[in-house]
Structures are given as structure tokens and as C-alpha cells.
Design a protein around this motif. Structure first.
Motif, PDB file in Angstrom:
ATOM      1  N   ILE A   1       9.120   5.991 -57.516  1.00 13.63           N
ATOM      2  CA  ILE A   1       9.208   6.257 -58.958  1.00 13.63           C
ATOM      3  C   ILE A   1       7.820   6.243 -59.589  1.00 13.63           C
ATOM      4  CG2 ILE A   1      10.110   5.375 -61.147  1.00 13.63           C
ATOM      5  CD1 ILE A   1      12.499   4.265 -59.535  1.00 13.63           C
ATOM      6  N   MET A   2       6.999   5.264 -59.169  1.00 17.14           N
ATOM      7  CA  MET A   2       5.645   5.162 -59.706  1.00 17.14           C
ATOM      8  C   MET A   2       4.772   6.357 -59.295  1.00 17.14           C
ATOM      9  SD  MET A   2       5.453   2.530 -61.634  1.00 17.14           S
ATOM     10  CE  MET A   2       7.127   2.988 -62.117  1.00 17.14           C
ATOM     11  N   THR A   3       5.061   6.921 -58.132  1.00 16.26           N
ATOM     12  CA  THR A   3       4.291   8.086 -57.679  1.00 16.26           C
ATOM     13  C   THR A   3       4.391   9.228 -58.686  1.00 16.26           C
ATOM     14  OG1 THR A   3       4.586   7.509 -55.343  1.00 16.26           O
ATOM     15  CG2 THR A   3       4.062   9.799 -55.844  1.00 16.26           C
ATOM     16  N   ILE A   4       5.603   9.483 -59.176  1.00 18.46           N
ATOM     17  CA  ILE A   4       5.797  10.531 -60.181  1.00 18.46           C
ATOM     18  C   ILE A   4       5.250  10.076 -61.530  1.00 18.46           C
ATOM     19  CG2 ILE A   4       7.493  11.945 -61.397  1.00 18.46           C
ATOM     20  CD1 ILE A   4       7.106  12.665 -58.461  1.00 18.46           C
ATOM     21  N   ALA A   5       5.521   8.809 -61.885  1.00 18.24           N
ATOM     22  CA  ALA A   5       5.074   8.293 -63.186  1.00 18.24           C
ATOM     23  C   ALA A   5       3.560   8.370 -63.328  1.00 18.24           C
ATOM     24  CB  ALA A   5       5.544   6.856 -63.367  1.00 18.24           C
ATOM     25  N   PHE A   6       2.823   8.155 -62.228  1.00 20.39           N
ATOM     26  CA  PHE A   6       1.358   8.201 -62.256  1.00 20.39           C
ATOM     27  C   PHE A   6       0.822   9.539 -61.727  1.00 20.39           C
ATOM     28  CE2 PHE A   6       2.121   3.651 -62.514  1.00 20.39           C
ATOM     29  CZ  PHE A   6       1.175   3.244 -63.448  1.00 20.39           C
TER      30      PHE A   6
ATOM     31  N   LEU B   1      13.733  23.569 -69.540  1.00 24.82           N
ATOM     32  CA  LEU B   1      12.903  22.457 -70.035  1.00 24.82           C
ATOM     33  C   LEU B   1      13.710  21.192 -70.295  1.00 24.82           C
ATOM     34  CD1 LEU B   1      10.476  24.305 -72.499  1.00 24.82           C
ATOM     35  CD2 LEU B   1      10.143  23.735 -70.080  1.00 24.82           C
ATOM     36  N   ALA B   2      14.935  21.124 -69.784  1.00 20.51           N
ATOM     37  CA  ALA B   2      15.773  19.935 -69.949  1.00 20.51           C
ATOM     38  C   ALA B   2      15.654  19.048 -68.714  1.00 20.51           C
ATOM     39  CB  ALA B   2      17.230  20.349 -70.154  1.00 20.51           C
ATOM     40  N   LEU B   3      15.926  17.751 -68.917  1.00 22.80           N
ATOM     41  CA  LEU B   3      15.994  16.817 -67.789  1.00 22.80           C
ATOM     42  C   LEU B   3      17.377  16.900 -67.164  1.00 22.80           C
ATOM     43  CD1 LEU B   3      14.146  13.694 -69.241  1.00 22.80           C
ATOM     44  CD2 LEU B   3      13.337  15.202 -67.426  1.00 22.80           C
ATOM     45  N   THR B   4      17.426  17.036 -65.841  1.00 23.97           N
ATOM     46  CA  THR B   4      18.708  17.213 -65.164  1.00 23.97           C
ATOM     47  C   THR B   4      18.643  16.626 -63.761  1.00 23.97           C
ATOM     48  OG1 THR B   4      20.295  18.862 -64.374  1.00 23.97           O
ATOM     49  CG2 THR B   4      17.982  19.512 -64.377  1.00 23.97           C
ATOM     50  N   ALA B   5      19.808  16.379 -63.185  1.00 25.03           N
ATOM     51  CA  ALA B   5      19.866  15.896 -61.796  1.00 25.03           C
ATOM     52  C   ALA B   5      19.876  17.045 -60.803  1.00 25.03           C
ATOM     53  CB  ALA B   5      21.111  15.031 -61.598  1.00 25.03           C
ATOM     54  N   TRP B   6      20.118  18.274 -61.286  1.00 23.37           N
ATOM     55  CA  TRP B   6      20.140  19.429 -60.390  1.00 23.37           C
ATOM     56  C   TRP B   6      19.554  20.644 -61.097  1.00 23.37           C
ATOM     57  CZ3 TRP B   6      20.160  19.483 -55.477  1.00 23.37           C
ATOM     58  CH2 TRP B   6      20.390  20.664 -54.776  1.00 23.37           C
ATOM     59  N   PRO B   7      18.265  20.902 -60.905  1.00 26.09           N
ATOM     60  CA  PRO B   7      17.581  22.024 -61.577  1.00 26.09           C
ATOM     61  C   PRO B   7      17.925  23.369 -60.931  1.00 26.09           C
ATOM     62  CG  PRO B   7      16.096  20.897 -60.095  1.00 26.09           C
ATOM     63  CD  PRO B   7      17.365  20.104 -60.069  1.00 26.09           C
TER      64      PRO B   7
ATOM     65  N   HIS C   1      15.693  15.021 -52.052  1.00 29.91           N
ATOM     66  CA  HIS C   1      14.951  13.869 -51.537  1.00 29.91           C
ATOM     67  C   HIS C   1      15.223  12.628 -52.385  1.00 29.91           C
ATOM     68  CE1 HIS C   1      11.809  11.543 -49.656  1.00 29.91           C
ATOM     69  NE2 HIS C   1      11.143  11.418 -50.791  1.00 29.91           N
ATOM     70  N   ARG C   2      15.240  12.778 -53.693  1.00 27.46           N
ATOM     71  CA  ARG C   2      15.499  11.622 -54.568  1.00 27.46           C
ATOM     72  C   ARG C   2      16.942  11.118 -54.439  1.00 27.46           C
ATOM     73  NH1 ARG C   2      12.778  12.505 -60.531  1.00 27.46           N
ATOM     74  NH2 ARG C   2      10.869  13.577 -59.887  1.00 27.46           N
ATOM     75  N   LEU C   3      17.899  12.039 -54.458  1.00 31.36           N
ATOM     76  CA  LEU C   3      19.305  11.640 -54.405  1.00 31.36           C
ATOM     77  C   LEU C   3      19.658  11.011 -53.058  1.00 31.36           C
ATOM     78  CD1 LEU C   3      20.846  14.777 -56.169  1.00 31.36           C
ATOM     79  CD2 LEU C   3      20.569  12.482 -57.140  1.00 31.36           C
TER      80      LEU C   3
ATOM     81  N   GLY D   1       8.192  18.096 -62.207  1.00 24.95           N
ATOM     82  CA  GLY D   1       7.315  17.611 -63.263  1.00 24.95           C
ATOM     83  C   GLY D   1       6.717  16.268 -62.914  1.00 24.95           C
ATOM     84  N   LEU D   2       5.653  15.906 -63.600  1.00 32.46           N
ATOM     85  CA  LEU D   2       4.971  14.642 -63.369  1.00 32.46           C
ATOM     86  C   LEU D   2       4.946  13.828 -64.658  1.00 32.46           C
ATOM     87  CD1 LEU D   2       1.953  15.960 -61.247  1.00 32.46           C
ATOM     88  CD2 LEU D   2       4.046  14.865 -60.407  1.00 32.46           C
ATOM     89  N   GLY D   3       4.644  12.541 -64.516  1.00 32.95           N
ATOM     90  CA  GLY D   3       4.621  11.652 -65.668  1.00 32.95           C
ATOM     91  C   GLY D   3       5.882  10.807 -65.738  1.00 32.95           C
ATOM     92  N   SER D   4       5.818   9.757 -66.539  1.00 31.77           N
ATOM     93  CA  SER D   4       6.915   8.789 -66.615  1.00 31.77           C
ATOM     94  C   SER D   4       8.221   9.417 -67.101  1.00 31.77           C
ATOM     95  CB  SER D   4       6.523   7.634 -67.534  1.00 31.77           C
ATOM     96  OG  SER D   4       6.178   8.119 -68.827  1.00 31.77           O
ATOM     97  N   GLY D   5       8.136  10.447 -67.893  1.00 34.31           N
ATOM     98  CA  GLY D   5       9.346  11.079 -68.418  1.00 34.31           C
ATOM     99  C   GLY D   5      10.143  11.823 -67.364  1.00 34.31           C
ATOM    100  N   ASN D   6       9.502  12.144 -66.224  1.00 32.62           N
ATOM    101  CA  ASN D   6      10.173  12.887 -65.156  1.00 32.62           C
ATOM    102  C   ASN D   6      10.381  12.049 -63.905  1.00 32.62           C
ATOM    103  OD1 ASN D   6      10.000  15.365 -66.709  1.00 32.62           O
ATOM    104  ND2 ASN D   6       7.815  15.361 -66.211  1.00 32.62           N
ATOM    105  N   ALA D   7      10.213  10.741 -64.023  1.00 32.52           N
ATOM    106  CA  ALA D   7      10.247   9.879 -62.846  1.00 32.52           C
ATOM    107  C   ALA D   7      11.645   9.672 -62.290  1.00 32.52           C
ATOM    108  CB  ALA D   7       9.610   8.525 -63.169  1.00 32.52           C
ATOM    109  N   LEU D   8      12.668   9.797 -63.141  1.00 31.82           N
ATOM    110  CA  LEU D   8      14.040   9.580 -62.673  1.00 31.82           C
ATOM    111  C   LEU D   8      14.811  10.897 -62.564  1.00 31.82           C
ATOM    112  CD1 LEU D   8      14.972   6.344 -64.649  1.00 31.82           C
ATOM    113  CD2 LEU D   8      14.224   6.537 -62.269  1.00 31.82           C
ATOM    114  N   LEU D   9      14.836  11.667 -63.627  1.00 32.19           N
ATOM    115  CA  LEU D   9      15.495  12.964 -63.600  1.00 32.19           C
ATOM    116  C   LEU D   9      14.458  14.069 -63.430  1.00 32.19           C
ATOM    117  CD1 LEU D   9      18.163  12.468 -66.416  1.00 32.19           C
ATOM    118  CD2 LEU D   9      18.529  12.427 -63.931  1.00 32.19           C
ATOM    119  N   CYS D  10      14.943  15.285 -63.204  1.00 33.20           N
ATOM    120  CA  CYS D  10      14.060  16.413 -62.904  1.00 33.20           C
ATOM    121  C   CYS D  10      13.896  17.302 -64.138  1.00 33.20           C
ATOM    122  CB  CYS D  10      14.641  17.217 -61.745  1.00 33.20           C
ATOM    123  SG  CYS D  10      13.595  18.577 -61.192  1.00 33.20           S
TER     124      CYS D  10
END
Length: 608
Positions: free
Chosen positions: A276-281, A212-218, A229-231, A197-206
């Protein structure tokens, strides 16, 4: 001075080229010019829009190539002044080889419409080339000149705070970062950049698109690749930060090296933030390009710091340069193991079946453990012989820096851990092959070296099995292509080792290791062997073309490479009866074989 200034210009230009390459990808301009090396059959097409971005990148790459050619010319004029300047000339030639290879990869990228493995390799090779230019620029200044400003008092303070693990930690961080950059490139080119996902809401978790939940392992494989890659980025950041800050503390008495030590931490922090900004923007062009800029700067600064620390060791650290970590690495014979693992990767990449990325990665990891475990056991068995040879006497066991029991336990533990897991989680064929390779290398080839020069034929068997393991890890079977890979590696090793045994004949004789050059009429036997096996390699390299439907481009590449190699092998018959000349010929053949094999295998990968 000309080499120093020109190499600096080349470093800066290459950095811009890397960023421009990122812009090409991020603006989806990669195929704006559908042909190569021209653009719509023109050297200067209408330079606007995507064509400006894509063809401008090619023109800048041409400039980098020209700078590298001038670097070779200038360094050639100075090569006879000293051994150091001759070394710079050789490194400049290597840089030219890399830039030619990089250009070829760029062409393959366009012709084959952006295959993931080629695009990832293109970036990886560009960073290696970037690092070589930094090395040339660094070495163009003498060590004495570089540390002339440091007083004896400051040197003493640094020496008292110094521990060998400091530089080894920087090398570890450098290696981990390079792998992270390759992983990021693979992830992007595989289309997983927006998988979480993209946007600030998905910048840290996936964002798991199944729940449709935010998680560290989708659940989705592409999203899992993205999260790996993030971890892994967190792990890399921690390692870089620890050793960067630790090094700056050691060199706090010298501001220049202190800031050089802190640069990797500063750049890696920028890299993580921009990631982080790459995903946020929403993967906008600017932050995505700056993300690669941060990666290149982090890698370059770590590499430069490593060179600084190596010079410091050579200049005023006269004590122990080894740590337990570096001794463990030495125990694994890293150069040999790396080449072996390259052949495993080749087998995996050219296999016709599809394999889950994580399963392939796990297989590669387990095979690596078998390879380095076998190398450690080889070092354990040969520790007494190694002590008698100049090129091996400084290894951990013959120099008595490490207890033999440590090497024995280390090697056995790796093999006993990896082989069952290969059989259980990959497939039985790969597990059995790994076990056979380890047993033959450790318990057949290694002791046989003391008894017969024919040991080379036995040793070539475990050396030829790794690419087959890469193949079977994907397919689970041994077929004609697996046999072709085996034969290529088996035959290649024979003249390769004969060349080594010729120019290291005295070392082998001192250790009572039987090699052909030390037999009666050994020189003639060795020359004939090198030629005959190179001739056999010429035909064997064409097997994928005849029996496994390798491409016509691979066939031509194999014909040219093997033909050139055969011609040089034949040169040995025209040398005067001068042992020094024969050893120089064998040495050059050996280094040529190190170029031949990767180029042949690369043609098999990129032109399947």
C-alpha cells in the motif's frame, strides 16, 4: 558444520542479492551495462551511479555462485558419511545448476533488453534457489537435534492438537504466495505498476483513467492486471494468516516453533502494508524494494515452517499424515500434471500472435482442469493395479483413504466443466484437442497398458497434445510449429517411459502392466529403443530451426542438449550384463530427461 554455516551465509547473501536486484529495477539501472557478462568490456568499470548498482549486482551474484561451488565441494567431502549427507550433496549440486541457470537468465535479460517473461522468470528462479539454500541449511541439522529440547509431555500436547491439514494448508499458502510474487513481477515488468495511478488516493482502489473514478475493476487491461495483483493479494493474505495462526496455536507449548509459525503472518502483514505504501509514495525506491523484501521473507518463512512441520511429522506424529485436500492433490498426479502444464505454457509463450492476458490465463486454467481431471480418472481406473505396485500403493484409492466414486465424480466434473468452456470462450480447435487428449489418455492408453507394451505409443499422443493446445489457444490453428511441438513431446516421451519401465520393471510385472523390459530379450529391446528414439529426438528437436525460424541460439542449444543426451543413451550398449547397472543407467537417463525437456523448451521461449 561447514555445510550448515556456509549454507546460512549463502542464504543471507542471496537474500541481499534479491533485494539488490529490486534496486536495479526500481532505479532503472537494468541496462546501465549494455553488454554481458562484462560491463563496457571491463570486469571493473568506473563504479558510480547506475553502473555501480547494475554491475555491483553482477559481482554479488558471482559471490553467490562461488559460495554455491564451495557448498558442493564441502558437501561432497561428507557425502559418504550417511544417506542424509549424500542427499545434501545432491541438493547442493542442484543449487549449483540453478545458480548457473540464473546467471544465464540474467545475461539473456541484458542481451534481449529486458523481455517481460525473462525478467519474471529471473525473479522466480532466484526465489526457488533461495528456498533450496534454506532447505540445505535446514537439513544440515538432524531431526533429533532439532527437537531435542521438546519434552515428551509437550510432544503429546502437540500430537493431540495436530491435524494433517495444518501442514497441507501451509503448502497451499506457500504455493499461492509464490504465484502472487510471479504475478507481481509480471505486472511490474509489463509496465503496469502505475496503471492504477500513484499517490495515497489510489493506494486502495484503482483510478480508472477513462472515467477518472476510483473502482475495484477499471476498463484498461493494464489496470485490470494491476488490480488482479491487489485482489489476489487479499486472498493470499487471508490464507497465510489462517494457517500461520492455526499452526502457532497447535505449537503454543513450544515457543521456538510457535514463533516460527507466526513469522509468515508477521511478514505477510508487513508485505501488504508496504504494498500500500509503495503506491502511496509513488513507487519510491525504498518502499518498492521493501515490498520485495517482505515477499521473500514471507516465502522463506513459510518454506521453513513447512520443513519444521514435515520434520515434526517424521519425528513424533505417527498417525495419519493425509487429509482430504492432500488426497485430492495426489489424485491429480501433481508432478506429471505440472510438467504437462509447463509444455502448455511453452506453446502459449512462443505463439506468434498476441493474446489478451486474461484470456490466456483462463485458457491455462481450463486446460489445467482437463489435465488433472484426466489424471484423476486414470487413478480411478488403475486403482487395483496401483495397489500391487510399491511406488503407487499409498495413493488415495489403493490405500482406501478415498472412495472410488469420489475420484470418478471429481475427474468427470473437471473435464465436463472445462472442455465446453474451452470450445466456447477460447476456440473450437483447443476444445477438440482437449477432448481428444482426455479420451485417448483415459479410455485408450490406460486400459491398453494391461494388454500390450505398445501402449506407450498410444500414451505419447495425449502427452504431446498439451503444447499444441497452448499454441492453438493463442493462434486458433494448427501449423508447422504446432506439429514440431507435438513431435518433440511425442518422441521425448518414448525413451523417457522406456527408462522408467526398465528400473521399475518388477513393479509393472506385479501389476501385470505390459512393458518392453519384461518381454523376451526385453533388456536389449529397451536399450535399442532408448537409443533409437533419442536419435530421433535429436533430429526432431531441430525442426523449429528448419521450419519455424527458431533462432540460431536455439539451434545450438538443441544440438548440444540432444547430442549429450544421445551420447548417454549410447552408453547403455557398453554396460556389462548386470541388471543393476542397467537399471542405474535407466534411472539416470530418466532424471536426465527431466532436465533435458525444460532446458530445450526454455531455449525455445527465451531465444525465439
Amino acid at each position: 558444520m561447514r555445510v550448515k554455516n556456509l549454507s546460512l551465509i549463502a542464504v543471507i547473501t542471496t537474500f541481499v542479492l534479491i533485494l539488490w536486484g529490486a534496486v536495479v529495477h526500481n532505479t532503472e539501472s537494468s541496462l546501465a551495462c549494455p553488454d554481458w557478462p562484462l560491463c563496457y568490456n571491463q570486469f571493473f568499470p568506473t563504479m558510480e551511479g547506475s553502473i555501480l548498482i547494475e554491475h555491483g549486482h553482477r559481482l554479488l551474484a558471482t559471490l553467490v555462485g562461488l559460495l554455491t561451488i564451495f557448498l558442493v565441494i564441502f558437501s561432497s567431502k561428507e557425502r559418504k558419511e550417511s544417506a542424509e549427507k549424500n542427499h545434501l550433496f545432491k541438493m547442493s549440486c542442484f543449487a549449483l545448476f540453478l545458480v548457473i541457470a540464473q546467471g544465464a537468465l540474467g545475461g539473456i535479460t541484458v542481451i534481449y533488453r529486458l523481455p517481460t517473461i525473462v525478467s519474471t522468470s529471473h525473479l522466480g528462479l532466484s526465489l526457488i534457489f533461495f528456498s533450496i539454500l534454506i532447505y540445505i541449511n535446514h537439513k544440515s541439522t538432524s531431526v533429533a537435534e532439532r527437537f531435542a529440547h521438546i519434552s515428551e509431555e509437550t510432544k503429546t500436547k502437540i500430537k493431540n492438537a495436530w491435524k494433517p491439514i495444518t501442514r497441507h494448508g501451509i503448502v497451499l499458502a506457500l504455493t499461492m504466495l509464490f504465484l502472487q510474487i510471479l504475478l507481481g513481477a509480471f505486472m511490474r515488468h509489463a509496465g503496469a505498476g502505475a496503471a492504477c495511478g500513484l499517490g495515497s488516493g489510489n493506494a486502495l482502489l484503482c483510478r480508472d483513467f477513462e472515467t477518472l473514478a476510483l473502482t475495484a475493476w477499471p476498463h484498461m487491461p493494464q489496470a485490470q492486471l494491476h488490480m488482479i495483483h491487489r485482489l489476489y493479494a487479499v486472498v493470499v493474505f487471508v490464507v497465510v494468516a489462517i494457517f500461520s495462526i492455526r499452526t502457532s496455536h497447535i505449537f503454543k507449548a513450544d515457543k521456538k516453533i510457535k514463533w516460527a509459525s507466526l513469522a509468515p503472518f508477521i511478514f505477510i502483514s508487513f508485505q501488504v502494508f508496504i504494498g500500500i505504501m509503495t503506491i502511496a509514495f509513488s513507487m519510491a525506491v525504498v518502499p518498492t524494494t521493501l515490498h520485495l523484501a517482505g515477499a521473500a521473507l514471507s516465502l522463506g518463512s513459510l518454506w521453513k515452517l513447512n520443513l519444521y512441520l514435515k520434520d515434526a511429522e517424521d519425528s513424533f506424529f505417527l498417525g495419519n499424515r493425509h487429509s482430504f485436500f492432500s488426497d485430492l492433490v495426489d489424485l491429480t498426479k501433481p508432478r506429471l500434471s505440472l510438467l504437462v502444464m509447463v509444455t502448455v505454457m511453452v506453446g502459449t509463450l512462443i505463439a506468434p500472435d498476441r493474446i489478451n492476458f486474461f484470456k490466456a490465463l483462463f485458457a491455462f486454467f481450463l486446460i489445467t482442469l482437463v489435465v488433472i481431471g484426466s489424471a484423476a480418472l486414470n487413478c480411478y481406473i488403475e486403482r487395483d493395479s496401483d495397489a500391487l505396485m510399491i511406488r503407487t500403493k499409498e495413493r488415495p484409492l489403493p490405500s482406501k483413504r478415498m472412495k472410488p466414486r469420489t475420484a470418478l465424480l471429481f475427474g468427470f466434473a473437471l473435464i465436463l466443466f472445462a472442455v465446453p468452456l474451452l470450445a466456447l470462450f477460447i476456440n473450437m480447435v483447443t476444445g477438440v484437442l482437449a477432448l481428444i487428449a482426455a479420451i485417448l489418455y483415459v479410455y485408450a492408453y490406460t486400459p491398453m497398458k494391461k494388454k500390450s507394451a505398445s501402449a506407450v505409443y498410444v500414451g505419447a499422443i495425449p502427452g504431446a497434445i498439451p503444447p499444441v493446445m497452448g499454441w492453438t489457444a493463442v493462434t486458433g490453428r494448427i501449423d508447422i510449429m504446432a506439429v514440431a511441438l507435438f513431435l518433440i513431446l511425442f518422441i521425448w516421451q518414448l525413451p523417457h517411459f522406456l527408462a522408467i519401465s526398465l528400473y521399475h520393471a518388477e513393479d509393472y510385472n506385479a501389476a501385470n502392466i505390459k512393458v518392453y523390459p519384461n518381454l523376451k530379450k526385453g533388456l536389449q529391446i529397451t536399450k535399442i529403443g532408448i537409443f533409437v528414439f533419442t536419435l530421433a529426438l535429436f533430429f526432431v528437436s531441430l525442426l523449429p530451426s528448419f521450419f519455424a525460424q527458431a533462432s540460431f541460439i536455439y539451434t545450438r542449444a538443441a544440438f548440444v542438449l540432444s547430442g549429450a543426451f544421445l551420447i548417454y543413451a549410447a552408453r547403455g550398449f557398453f554396460l556389462r550384463q548386470d541388471l543393476a547397472m542397467h537399471r542405474e543407467w535407466a534411472r539416470n537417463y530418466f532424471y536426465g530427461s527431466l532436465f533435458y525437456l525444460p532446458l530445450l523448451l526454455a531455449a525455445l521461449i527465451f531465444f525465439k
